[in-house]
Every structure is written in C-alpha cells, then in structure tokens.
Design a protein around this motif. Structure first.
Motif, PDB file in Angstrom:
ATOM      1  N   ASP A  48      90.708  60.848  -8.182  1.00 41.40           N
ATOM      2  CA  ASP A  48      91.491  62.115  -9.341  1.00 41.40           C
ATOM      3  C   ASP A  48      90.095  62.957  -8.350  1.00 41.40           C
ATOM      4  O   ASP A  48      89.535  63.160  -8.138  1.00 41.40           O
ATOM      5  CB  ASP A  48      90.996  61.496 -10.878  1.00 41.40           C
ATOM      6  CG  ASP A  48      91.021  62.779 -11.443  1.00 41.40           C
ATOM      7  OD1 ASP A  48      91.307  64.446 -11.103  1.00 41.40           O
ATOM      8  OD2 ASP A  48      91.282  63.027 -12.321  1.00 41.40           O
ATOM      9  N   LYS A  51      86.844  64.031 -10.462  1.00 44.32           N
ATOM     10  CA  LYS A  51      85.539  64.080 -10.620  1.00 44.32           C
ATOM     11  C   LYS A  51      85.141  63.434  -9.096  1.00 44.32           C
ATOM     12  O   LYS A  51      85.527  64.159  -8.027  1.00 44.32           O
ATOM     13  CB  LYS A  51      85.872  61.621 -10.760  1.00 44.32           C
ATOM     14  CG  LYS A  51      87.766  61.717 -12.135  1.00 44.32           C
ATOM     15  CD  LYS A  51      86.581  62.380 -13.166  1.00 44.32           C
ATOM     16  CE  LYS A  51      87.575  62.082 -14.300  1.00 44.32           C
ATOM     17  NZ  LYS A  51      87.218  63.122 -15.449  1.00 44.32           N
ATOM     18  N   PHE A  83      83.962  54.179 -13.583  1.00 44.61           N
ATOM     19  CA  PHE A  83      84.420  55.846 -13.258  1.00 44.61           C
ATOM     20  C   PHE A  83      85.460  56.059 -12.685  1.00 44.61           C
ATOM     21  O   PHE A  83      86.039  57.273 -12.614  1.00 44.61           O
ATOM     22  CB  PHE A  83      82.754  56.214 -13.374  1.00 44.61           C
ATOM     23  CG  PHE A  83      81.995  56.334 -13.952  1.00 44.61           C
ATOM     24  CD1 PHE A  83      82.264  55.538 -15.051  1.00 44.61           C
ATOM     25  CD2 PHE A  83      81.126  56.048 -13.442  1.00 44.61           C
ATOM     26  CE1 PHE A  83      80.651  55.553 -15.638  1.00 44.61           C
ATOM     27  CE2 PHE A  83      79.700  55.598 -13.711  1.00 44.61           C
ATOM     28  CZ  PHE A  83      79.722  55.513 -15.510  1.00 44.61           C
ATOM     29  N   LEU A  85      86.020  56.751  -9.080  1.00 43.64           N
ATOM     30  CA  LEU A  85      85.741  57.433  -8.202  1.00 43.64           C
ATOM     31  C   LEU A  85      86.065  56.709  -6.759  1.00 43.64           C
ATOM     32  O   LEU A  85      85.992  55.704  -6.754  1.00 43.64           O
ATOM     33  CB  LEU A  85      84.200  57.771  -7.860  1.00 43.64           C
ATOM     34  CG  LEU A  85      82.977  57.588 -10.172  1.00 43.64           C
ATOM     35  CD1 LEU A  85      81.510  57.944  -9.304  1.00 43.64           C
ATOM     36  CD2 LEU A  85      83.782  59.327 -10.621  1.00 43.64           C
ATOM     37  N   VAL A 304      78.432  62.359 -13.850  1.00 43.51           N
ATOM     38  CA  VAL A 304      79.800  61.688 -14.309  1.00 43.51           C
ATOM     39  C   VAL A 304      79.467  62.514 -15.980  1.00 43.51           C
ATOM     40  O   VAL A 304      80.401  62.816 -16.247  1.00 43.51           O
ATOM     41  CB  VAL A 304      80.245  60.212 -14.124  1.00 43.51           C
ATOM     42  CG1 VAL A 304      81.007  59.946 -15.214  1.00 43.51           C
ATOM     43  CG2 VAL A 304      80.719  59.816 -13.317  1.00 43.51           C
ATOM     44  N   ALA A 671      90.991  59.344 -14.373  1.00 44.81           N
ATOM     45  CA  ALA A 671      90.130  60.294 -15.098  1.00 44.81           C
ATOM     46  C   ALA A 671      90.102  59.445 -16.933  1.00 44.81           C
ATOM     47  O   ALA A 671      88.856  59.741 -17.513  1.00 44.81           O
ATOM     48  CB  ALA A 671      91.151  61.524 -15.588  1.00 44.81           C
ATOM     49  N   ALA A 674      86.955  57.771 -16.485  1.00 44.84           N
ATOM     50  CA  ALA A 674      85.656  58.187 -16.469  1.00 44.84           C
ATOM     51  C   ALA A 674      85.166  58.986 -17.755  1.00 44.84           C
ATOM     52  O   ALA A 674      84.325  59.144 -18.269  1.00 44.84           O
ATOM     53  CB  ALA A 674      85.907  59.315 -15.880  1.00 44.84           C
ATOM     54  N   ARG A 675      86.084  59.076 -18.690  1.00 40.16           N
ATOM     55  CA  ARG A 675      85.897  59.682 -20.357  1.00 40.16           C
ATOM     56  C   ARG A 675      85.460  58.693 -21.340  1.00 40.16           C
ATOM     57  O   ARG A 675      84.640  59.376 -22.061  1.00 40.16           O
ATOM     58  CB  ARG A 675      87.500  60.297 -20.902  1.00 40.16           C
ATOM     59  CG  ARG A 675      87.680  60.835 -22.622  1.00 40.16           C
ATOM     60  CD  ARG A 675      86.781  62.226 -21.545  1.00 40.16           C
ATOM     61  NE  ARG A 675      85.940  62.302 -23.436  1.00 40.16           N
ATOM     62  CZ  ARG A 675      87.114  63.775 -23.977  1.00 40.16           C
ATOM     63  NH1 ARG A 675      88.739  64.310 -23.359  1.00 40.16           N
ATOM     64  NH2 ARG A 675      86.497  64.006 -24.880  1.00 40.16           N
TER      65      ARG A 675
END
Length: 712
Positions: A48, A51, A83, A85, A304, A671, A674-675
């Motif tokens: 994403d 990020k 996460f 990334l 993050v 995403a 990560a959230r």
C-alpha cells in the motif's frame, strides 16, 4: 552537560576511525543464514503506497553477518512483515559508499531510512537535514538533543547495564576469584562496559580480583589474544571482551585455552564462535547484548503509529528491553540454576530502577554515589522453587489453555533451571487428588488451569500458606484470599475490541456477527467490545450478536451461525467454548470469514490447518496464558510475587492480542494489518478505551471511543 557531550562525541569520532566501538567486527564467521537478496533487492513486497516504505543501509557487512547489521535488518523485517510495509536494504561494501547508498533510497522515494553504525552518522545527519520529509533512524549513533532535525533519531544503549550483568555472571562463575576484561579504546561506551563489568563483579563477589585493560585499537585480534594470555597467566578464569575484533580475539584465545568467556554487543556464540561451529564455542557463557532488533522495530512501529519522535536520541536500556544477556547455549549445563536465578533477579532490579550500576551513563566514568551495596552471591541463599502444574480436563499439547500454561511454565523452568512436573487431569473429580499429589511431593509453586478448579485451588492455598498457587483464568476478589494465591485474569474486552475492528475492516456486506456463550462477565466483555471495535472502524456496521445458554453445544452454535449468514453476515466471531467453535466451523465451511477466541483456533479448532475451513479464519482474540504463567513464575524467582487476589493481563503487559493471520494473510490488506497494529498500540498505551466495564462486562457509555472510520 551539553558541552561535555559534544566534547565526548568529538573525541569518539577522532579515536575510532575504522570500526564499531565495541562489537561490530567487519568480517567474522557468519550466523545461520537469513534469507537474503542482492543489495537493494526487496525483502518485503511493495504494498500500500499510503504506508511508509522502509529502507536500510548496513555498515560494512551483510544482513546475515550476526552483527548489528543483522539485528537491525531483523527488526526492520519484523516491522515490514507485521505492518505490511515495503522494505529494501543495501549491504555496504566500502565506507566511501555510505552517501551513495543513502542517496539511492532517497531517489527511490523511501519514507524511512535506517542506517547502521556510528561511522555512517555524519552522512545520516547530513541527509536528514537535506530531506526533512524522510525519517532517519541511526543505529548506535549519538546526536545531541536539539542539534539535529525532528526527522532524525539515534539509537543509544545502556552499555553500563549490559556490562554490569556480564560482570555479575563472571563474578558468580569464577573459581579462581580472578576475572578480566579486554576493552578497546577508552571512549565512553567502552568505559561504560568496563566499569559496569567491574562493579557487577564486585556486587556479587566483593573480594574479587579484577584484571582490566584498555587497548589502543579495536582491530587487532592478535593484541587481544596476547592480552588474554597474560590475564590467564595472572589467574583469570573468566574473560570479557569489549573491543570489537580486538576483544573477539581475546575471547577466542581464552576459550581455546579452556577459559570461560563473555561476548559483547551481539550474541558472540553466533558470530565469533560461528553458531557453535568454531573452536571454543563450549566456553562462552553469554554475551552482554544491545537489542538493536528491538530498538529498530520499536522506532518503525512508532512511525506507523504516528508517535515517532526525532531531534536527538532514543535510549534503550533494561527498562524497555533494550539491553540484556544472551542465551547460555552450550554452557547452559555449566551455569548452576542458582546463578541463572540470580542473573534474572539482577536484570529485574535493573529494569525496575531498583539497582544502579555505579557508572555515569553518559561519560562512562565510575560514579561513587551510585555504586550499589554488595550482595554477595551464595548459592545456598538462592531458593529455587520447584514448579508443578495441574491441567484442566485435557493434555499439555491440546492447543487450549492447558498447553499455553504448560509452555509458560516450561519456559520459566528452562530459563531459570527449575524442576517442573505436571499432571494431566482426566476427570473433574480428580482436581483435589492431583493438587494433593504435588503438595505431598513438596512443590513450591502449583499452577492450576481453568475456572472449574478455582474452588479447589483456593482451598489448598488456605491450607498450605507456604506454597504459592497460580490459577489460570480464575477470579478471586482481592482481600478475600491468602497472600500465596493469585488468579490470572485477562482483558477480554480489549481482545474482543481488536476482533471487532478486524471484522469491521474485513466485511464486504457491512454485516458481522458474534456467537457468544452464557451471559457471564468474561463473555459479555468479549461480545460488547466486539461490537464497539467494529463500530470504531465502521460506524454504520450492522452487528448481529446473541448469547446462547450453553458452552458445550457445537450444533447450536452452527445453526446460529447459519442464521447470521442468512442475514448477511460475512465475518463471524465465536466466543463460547465448543458452542462458539461450532459456529465458526460451520461459517468457515460456508466460505465466511471467522475469528476465534481465547487461543489460536487455527491451531485448535482447525487442527493447525488440517481441518476444512482453515483458509477462512482471519485470526483469534487471544489471551496470552503462556506470558502470564511465565511472568508469575519469574516473579517468584525474582522475589516480586504478589498474591492475595488477581493479576490482570492486558495489552499493556502483553497479556492479550490477536493471533497470526495464517492462511488468510494474503487476504488481509496491508492497510488493515497496519490499522490493527495501531489499535493494539493505542490500547497498550492506554490511549484507547473499549467502552466496556472491565469487571462486569457491561457497556460503559462514558468510555465508548469516538469512531475513527477505516479508510482502505
């Protein structure tokens, strides 16, 4: 103070022209290889674009060389995987390439650049000033706070604490009463190691004979070896090397001569002794380590989560897991259990700030005002508790709380050298009989699993005040039980909130469901928080929820799940024992995403991937029983156990969380991952409430968080 710090930095730069201060040899036998790629090749796929994209520039060396390069890489890789990334790295071939390598990642538009080692500090500082929109993280780099930009942080470590631990170990393991430290150039980090070592050794053995020397170079293994020979000639039988390749040369020579040694910075069993393949690997007791992996991961996580703070240094110490000591490896049987226990006690005291090292943490000089009062080590004075465990119905490999309690107890037993036994309960009528068995055998700590054994546990604790009882998932009102009893409770509301957030972000239909068991406080905590978590990320979500009158009816759970699916639910959580498990098995079989509870149900209900529907379980809202049991036994060893009620395990102390995504890892967008981490971090820091009373499980309108809708 600022002038002093700047002077020290200038001195540091002048004195160390080639290699890392204490333990980053440029060329040593490599560790067991980590999967690697050519320089600048991705180790985590592009994801994403919203990020942060992470890059790392090594010091001289590779990401599998066992030095700070490897540990920085592992920390970055962990963050990237957790996460979702993008992550790439370049392995520096020559010092002249530092700026070129950083420029490569600047040109490629990376958002975070990690650089390894103090030699790259000037280049890092320069690029940070030129590119304020990029975050720079410098490993083992010092920047005077206020003299650099907000996008730059240098990771520093409390070498005095690590050295103190090494000295304590040496002081307890010496037979001759003489130990030595071969140190590098006399600069602050090296002085912190050496003086910390000296004070740690005297702390446990006040009359110890200390041999120590600073050498004028970090890159002369032969000089280190000859110095070690001299110390051995003077009677040293434990030698600590704290001087890069010079120090490593010292401990290699000493180990070859049959003397115990202690490494520095990273685990030198892995590096200097080639993961056990090099001669002398059976003589390295441990290493005084800086947890670079922890620090790098921590800083990327802060990016993050939006909590990154630059403009200077971030200090890693015992209190935040930044320093410690390495595994005993092949000398594990040589180190007496009493020594292992005392080492754990010393680390705990450093972590809590109850023990000082007697070393100035900036200059590295001895600080007479903080030298701790000696507490001589006497093996017989260290009481080693004998640990026993009584399972609920089931076995220690059944994937339930039984297994996780067993794993926590087993970890503590292995780490501290404790005797450990268990009984697998066959019938509820056997609870008291099994407890009596361990009482009769004289065990000091008895762990019991599950709320059904709570009454028997409370009874035995009252009858045997000299035995410590630890009850898993058991509630005792504080003040109503004896000081030798603690019940381990978990914040189901936080775990349920996480599950609800995941469901809310993963639903396509806008409808999710939870099949709950009997309406008792822990089940209410799960259900109510699940609803709040779902609405936190998706305010307009339709949440279907029901309490069922039994925990042991999978068929009822299955039929309830069918009804929810008929009403549009495309994510269902089960929170009701076998009833809930029946619900998620049925839903998964129908192609609906599901979320488990308590333990990782991918492992239990879905047979570690072998059962139908395993490809539909997103995660599980888990209680970390293993963490809690280990933590309580460690408290007994450290002398910090507190009974008389309950111990709460929550996000803040690692007691709750969510399980691996397993087979749905590719289905869960980066995403969302990560959230989820951001939400867990906010719960951990107390910045986010669940809207649920943590005792009764009822909705608490005053703590329902303001929604923050998820934007994919």
């Amino acid at each position: 103070m600022r002038k002093t710090l700047i002077t020290l930095v200038a001195l540091f730069t002048l004195l160390v022209p080639l290699l890392a201060a204490c333990g980053q040899p440029a060329a040593q036998p490599t560790a067991t290889p980590v999967p690697t790629t050519a320089p600048a090749a991705p180790t985590a796929a592009p994801t994403d674009s919203s990020k942060p994209r992470i890059a790392l520039v090594t010091d001289l060396g590779k990401v599998n060389d066992g030095t700070f390069n490897e540990f920085a890489h592992l920390g970055a890789l962990r963050a990237a995987q957790e996460f979702g990334l993008e992550y790439k790295y370049i392995e520096t071939q020559a010092q002249a390439d530092y700026e070129k390598n950083i420029q490569t990642f600047v040109d490629e538009g990376f958002d975070v650049i990690v650089t390894v080692g103090f030699l790259i500090a000037d280049a890092t500082k320069k690029f940070a000033a030129e590119h304020p929109d990029i975050i720079f993280i410098g490993v083992d780099q010092f920047y005077e706070p206020g003299t650099v930009t907000d996008n730059l942080v240098g990771l520093q470590f409390r070498e005095d604490q690590a050295g103190f631990l090494a000295g304590a170990l040496a002081g307890m393991m010496t037979k001759t009463g003489t130990v030595g430290v071969v140190a590098g150039v006399e600069i602050p980090p090296v002085k912190r190691f050496k003086n910390g070592f000296d004070n740690g050794a005297r702390y446990v053995k006040p009359d110890i004979n200390l041999l120590g020397v600073y050498l004028p170079t970090f890159i002369d293994p032969a000089l280190g070896a000859s110095t070690a020979q001299q110390m051995i000639g003077d009677g040293a039988d434990v030698i600590f090397g704290a001087g890069g390749p010079t120090g490593s040369g010292a401990i290699k020579e000493a180990a070859a001569r049959g003397v115990y040694v202690i490494g520095v910075d990273q685990d030198e069993y892995v590096t200097t002794f080639a993961n056990g393949a090099a001669p002398g690997a059976d003589r390295i007791l441990s290493s005084a380590i800086k947890r670079v992996d922890v620090a790098v991961y921590d800083q990327i996580k802060a990016v993050v989560n939006g909590t990154f703070k630059g403009n200077g240094i971030a200090l890693y110490e015992a209190a935040n897991g930044g320093i410690g000591y390495a595994d005993y490896h092949e000398t594990a049987d040589d180190v007496p259990p009493a020594v292992k226990a005392r080492m754990a006690q010393i680390l705990a005291a450093l972590s809590k700030g109850e023990l000082t090292t007697g070393v100035d943490p900036v200059s590295g000089d001895v600080d007479p005002n903080t030298i701790p009062e000696p507490k001589p080590f006497v093996s017989s004075d260290v009481k080693l508790p004998r640990i026993a465990l009584v399972t609920d119905l089931g076995k220690v490999n059944d994937g339930t709380f039984n297994e996780f309690a067993h794993l926590g107890a087993l970890r503590a037993a292995q780490e501290f050298g404790l005797e450990y036994k268990y009984i697998e309960t066959q019938a509820q009528a056997d609870y008291e009989k099994n407890l009596q068995t361990f009482v009769d055998e004289g065990f000091d700590v008895i762990v019991t699993v599950g709320f059904l054994i709570a009454d028997a546990t409370k009874k035995f604790a009252a009858e045997h005040p000299d035995i410590i009882f630890i009850g898993v998932d058991q509630f005792y009102e504080p003040g109503t039980v004896t000081d030798n009893l603690v019940g381990l409770q978990f914040r189901e509301d936080q775990a349920g909130f996480l599950a609800g957030a995941l469901a809310g972000m993963m639903t396509k239909t806008g409808t999710v469901g939870i099949v709950a068991g009997v309406e008792i406080p822990p089940v209410k905590r799960f259900r109510n928080a699940f609803e709040h978590g779902a609405r936190y990320v998706k305010p307009d979500v339709n949440v279907l929820g029901v309490y069922l009158p039994t925990f042991i009816d999978p068929a009822l759970g299955a039929s309830t799940a069918q009804q929810m699916i008929g009403e549009g639910a495309d994510v269902i959580m089960g929170a009701g024992g076998p009833t809930g498990s029946g619900a998620i098995k049925e839903a998964a079989a129908r192609g609906v995403y599901v979320i488990g509870v308590d333990q990782d149900e991918y492992v239990t209900t879905f047979a570690n991937g072998a059962a139908p529907g395993a490809d539909r379980i997103l995660s599980s809202a888990i209680k970390r029983v293993d963490v809690a049991v280990y933590d309580q036994i460690k408290a007994v060893v450290n002398g910090t156990f507190k009974g008389n009620g309950i111990a709460i395990y929550e996000a803040a102390n690692g007691g709750i969380g969510y399980a691996d995504y397993h087979e749905t890892a590719d289905d869960v967008p980066p995403a969302v991952k990560a959230r989820m981490e951001q939400i867990l971090a906010a719960l951990t820091k107390g910045e986010l409430t669940t809207g649920v009373d943590p005792v009764s499980g009822d909705v608490d309108p005053n703590t329902i968080p303001e929604p923050k809708p998820f934007q994919p």
